[in-house]
Design an enzyme around this catalytic site. Structure first.
Site, PDB file in Angstrom:
ATOM      1  N   ASP A  40      -2.987  -1.183   3.663  1.00 31.11           N
ATOM      2  CA  ASP A  40      -2.656   0.645   3.446  1.00 31.11           C
ATOM      3  C   ASP A  40      -3.073   1.474   2.028  1.00 31.11           C
ATOM      4  OD1 ASP A  40      -1.644   0.141   5.697  1.00 31.11           O
ATOM      5  OD2 ASP A  40       0.518  -0.215   4.755  1.00 31.11           O
ATOM      6  N   TYR A  68       1.951 -11.257  -1.651  1.00 23.85           N
ATOM      7  CA  TYR A  68       1.670  -9.856  -1.787  1.00 23.85           C
ATOM      8  C   TYR A  68       3.354 -10.055  -3.522  1.00 23.85           C
ATOM      9  CZ  TYR A  68      -0.148  -8.176   2.425  1.00 23.85           C
ATOM     10  OH  TYR A  68      -1.397  -8.027   3.122  1.00 23.85           O
ATOM     11  N   ASP A  82       7.832   3.790   3.504  1.00 26.00           N
ATOM     12  CA  ASP A  82       7.415   3.287   1.987  1.00 26.00           C
ATOM     13  C   ASP A  82       7.428   5.363   1.925  1.00 26.00           C
ATOM     14  OD1 ASP A  82       5.366   5.291   3.229  1.00 26.00           O
ATOM     15  OD2 ASP A  82       3.552   3.600   3.616  1.00 26.00           O
ATOM     16  N   ARG A 173       6.130  -3.064   5.055  1.00 24.96           N
ATOM     17  CA  ARG A 173       6.589  -2.252   4.461  1.00 24.96           C
ATOM     18  C   ARG A 173       7.822  -2.116   5.589  1.00 24.96           C
ATOM     19  NH1 ARG A 173       3.865   1.797   7.561  1.00 24.96           N
ATOM     20  NH2 ARG A 173       1.791   1.556   7.949  1.00 24.96           N
TER      21      ARG A 173
END
Length: 289
Positions: A40, A68, A82, A173
């Site tokens: 993203d 991540y 987010d 997310r």
């Protein structure tokens, strides 16, 4: 000679994965460029880029698990899950470190996850985010994902830092939003950085503006089992002919007797069939000249 191979790129924030591909095309002067796994725009970190023949191997890289690091804000839910979205709910945060850790552990394992409304997933030919921007809701089917690790790194309410390793296709997310729901206060993602894709790590990556000569094409299959073929088999493989099975579950890389990558095969019943063929091997008599 046209550049080809694999690039490990450290994508900056507010740059799309497509922007990175365009930068590589301009820098290397070639149109045949692609990437394995979108990030993203708000996310940073490792993006694997294939150049030339390596683009044909990207599908084997896109399946690799991702790792991540990130941050979340408890007590606030947003439309996009987010910081890019609008706040839709706020709650008081009254959870402690152990409660958060226990909640995170509950997400480790296999699960079905529904893509977020603001994502590029298509339903009936329409992207979810296009419908969401018009106030419309499309029903995207849930899909299987796996979380191998979801750990709390730091906790200073209402913020927390985490590390997660998950299967390809997992929306972090959504994972954060689901954590907020489990805690009863809501949450949204505030930072995300991809630090590894399978055996590839962020330490080897460079910013898009600093890309240079790609790594060899063989790096794109370093995670696959390797099979060294006999001369006659190598010639057959280079022409895309079936081979005898190697007894390996899943795709594997095949190399000629000199160690040059020919392509990727996969066993299908009594035969091994080509998935990708990259090189043409010399006939045995040609090798002797």
């Amino acid at each position: 000679m046209t550049a080809e191979g694999v690039l490990l790129v450290d994508k900056p924030r507010n740059v799309t994965s497509h922007d990175v591909v365009d930068t590589v095309r301009r820098t290397l002067g070639t149109k045949k460029v692609g990437h394995a796994g979108t990030l993203d725009p708000m996310a940073t970190g490792l993006l694997i880029v294939g150049v030339g023949r390596a683009t044909r191997l990207l599908r084997f890289l896109s399946r690799l698990p991702k790792t991540y690091t990130g941050s979340a804000r408890l007590g606030v839910e947003t439309t996009t899950l987010d910081t890019e979205g609008e706040v839709v709910r706020e709650e008081t945060v009254s959870v402690n470190r152990e409660t958060v850790r226990d909640a995170m552990r509950a997400f480790v394992g296999d699960a079905m996850q529904r893509p977020p409304a603001f994502s590029a997933v298509k339903v009936g030919g329409r992207k979810l985010y296009e419908a969401a921007r018009k106030g419309e809701s499309l029903d995207a089917p849930a899909r299987p994902v796996r979380v191998d690790r979801f750990e709390l790194v730091a906790f200073e309410p209402p913020g927390l830092d985490f590390a997660v390793t998950c299967s390809a296709g997992t929306y972090v997310r959504v994972l954060v939003a689901d954590l907020g729901t489990a805690l009863g206060c809501g949450a949204h993602l505030t930072r995300l950085r991809r630090v590894a894709i399978g055996p590839f790590e962020i330490g080897e990556a460079v910013p898009p503006v600093r890309v240079g000569q790609p790594l060899p094409v063989e790096r794109a299959v370093v995670h696959l089992p390797a099979v060294r073929l006999h001369p006659e088999e190598a010639v057959a493989a280079s022409h895309g002919r079936p081979l005898g099975p190697a007894g390996i579950g899943g795709p594997y890389a095949v190399f000629d007797p000199e160690g040059r990558l020919i392509g990727v095969y996969e066993d299908e019943g009594p035969l091994a069939k080509p998935q990708v063929i990259l090189a043409h091997a010399a006939e045995p008599e040609d090798r002797a000249r």
